[in-house]
Design an enzyme around this catalytic site. Structure first.
Site, mmCIF file in Angstrom:
data_model
loop_
_atom_site.group_PDB
_atom_site.id
_atom_site.type_symbol
_atom_site.label_atom_id
_atom_site.label_comp_id
_atom_site.label_asym_id
_atom_site.label_seq_id
_atom_site.Cartn_x
_atom_site.Cartn_y
_atom_site.Cartn_z
ATOM 1 N N ASP A 38 -10.454 2.943 1.230
ATOM 2 C CA ASP A 38 -10.695 2.378 2.566
ATOM 3 C C ASP A 38 -11.414 3.387 3.462
ATOM 4 O OD1 ASP A 38 -9.512 -0.121 2.149
ATOM 5 O OD2 ASP A 38 -7.511 0.618 2.657
ATOM 6 N N LYS A 67 0.805 -1.232 0.000
ATOM 7 C CA LYS A 67 0.000 0.000 0.000
ATOM 8 C C LYS A 67 0.840 1.286 0.000
ATOM 9 C CE LYS A 67 -4.390 -1.574 1.853
ATOM 10 N NZ LYS A 67 -5.450 -1.326 2.831
#
Ligand code: ATR
Length: 275
Positions: A99, A63
């Site tokens: 997210d 990420k």
């Protein structure tokens, strides 16, 4: 073709979820798990462009690592410091973070509106950062982040309080503070504590109000230790697959330009839409 970069990646529920959505809408897309080597992550990101993929999701441990190889970042990805979605816009590779809005959408789906709410976030890693960013954007009144390493909680609070909302860091012993816990309306677990066994941290859950929602970002076949504890005292619970569905739905929109069939995606990974 779209996919997910992860390592390990075989356990990922994302292919199942997205492929069900493509089938539902009759789209000529396929979603595949991809396991790049960390030392070749630059090549992997460039391959998205060279092979003409419509985009990829990105999970642990990539990420952060993908960031230097993208053409630009969305404001959310920049603020959270992590990318979970790469897609094309006018030939450029954009890094986004779904997210944070996905977490808020999962709350709304379950009838919980963060505006004006008092929240406790347990953990101060990458996923906590996305959760806190989402909560502040949704105008939560007061967010306290507690962590085993308190300096990380303080750092997270300092970084994200730029939005001008109340977020403070605290040590884990706040989990014993009766008055503080009695003031919370939502508690979010952003740690992996106890996942391999059955016990959570020392947490005086009885002090929380009876309607205090307990959300665990983690999920597994049986209830996680955090959610099992919450269920044992009849607090309302939400498991991590709800966030998975909603971050996936937002990525789906970026990959295909179409609104995601959220209920189909949810059913594909074994969750019933809330009533
Ligand atoms: P993620 O990206 O999923 O958020 P992470 O960045 O590795 O994962 O963060 C893991 C979080 O779980 C951290 O807040 C970590 O606390 P520390 O910052 O003190 O390491 C927390 N954590 C992991 N194991 C823990 C344990 N046994 N007890 C308490 N906290 C724990």
């Amino acid at each position: 073709m779209v996919g997910i970069f992860g390592d390990p990646v075989d356990h990922s529920l994302s292919p199942r979820m997205h492929n069900a959505a493509f089938a539902e809408l009759g789209l000529d897309f396929v979603y595949v798990p991809l396991r790049p080597k960390m030392r070749r992550i630059k090549d992997a990101v460039q391959a998205v462009k060279r092979l003409g993929l419509a985009g990829v999701n990105v999970t642990v441990p990539f990420k952060h690592a993908v960031i230097p190889h993208l053409d630009s970042l969305s404001p959310t990805a920049r603020a959270v410091g992590a990318v979970n979605t790469i897609y094309f816009d006018a030939g450029k590779l954009i890094g986004d973070n779904t997210d944070a809005p996905g977490f808020v959408a999962a709350l709304s789906w379950n009838g919980f509106r963060p505006r004006g709410k008092r929240v406790l976030v347990i953990g101060a890693g990458g996923s906590a950062r996305a959760v806190v960013f989402g909560l502040l954007g949704a105008k939560a009144a007061d967010v306290v982040v507690c962590n085993r390493t308190p300096s990380k909680a303080t750092r997270l609070a300092k970084d994200l309080s730029k939005q001008g909302r109340r977020v403070t860091g605290a040590p884990l012993d706040i989990l014993d503070d009766f008055d503080f816990l009695a003031s919370r309306q939502l508690v979010v677990n952003c740690t992996s504590v106890g996942l391999s066994g059955n016990s959570f941290l020392d947490y005086d859950i009885d002090s929380t109000p009876a309607d205090c929602v307990h959300f665990d970002l983690a999920y597994r076949e049986t209830a996680t230790p955090f959610l099992a504890l919450a269920q044992s005292v009849r607090r309302p619970t939400i498991d991590g697959r709800h966030m998975l569905v909603h971050q996936g739905a937002l990525s789906f929109k970026s990959f295909t330009g179409r609104r995601a069939p959220v209920e189909t995606m949810a059913r594909a990974i074994g969750i019933k839409p809330p009533k």
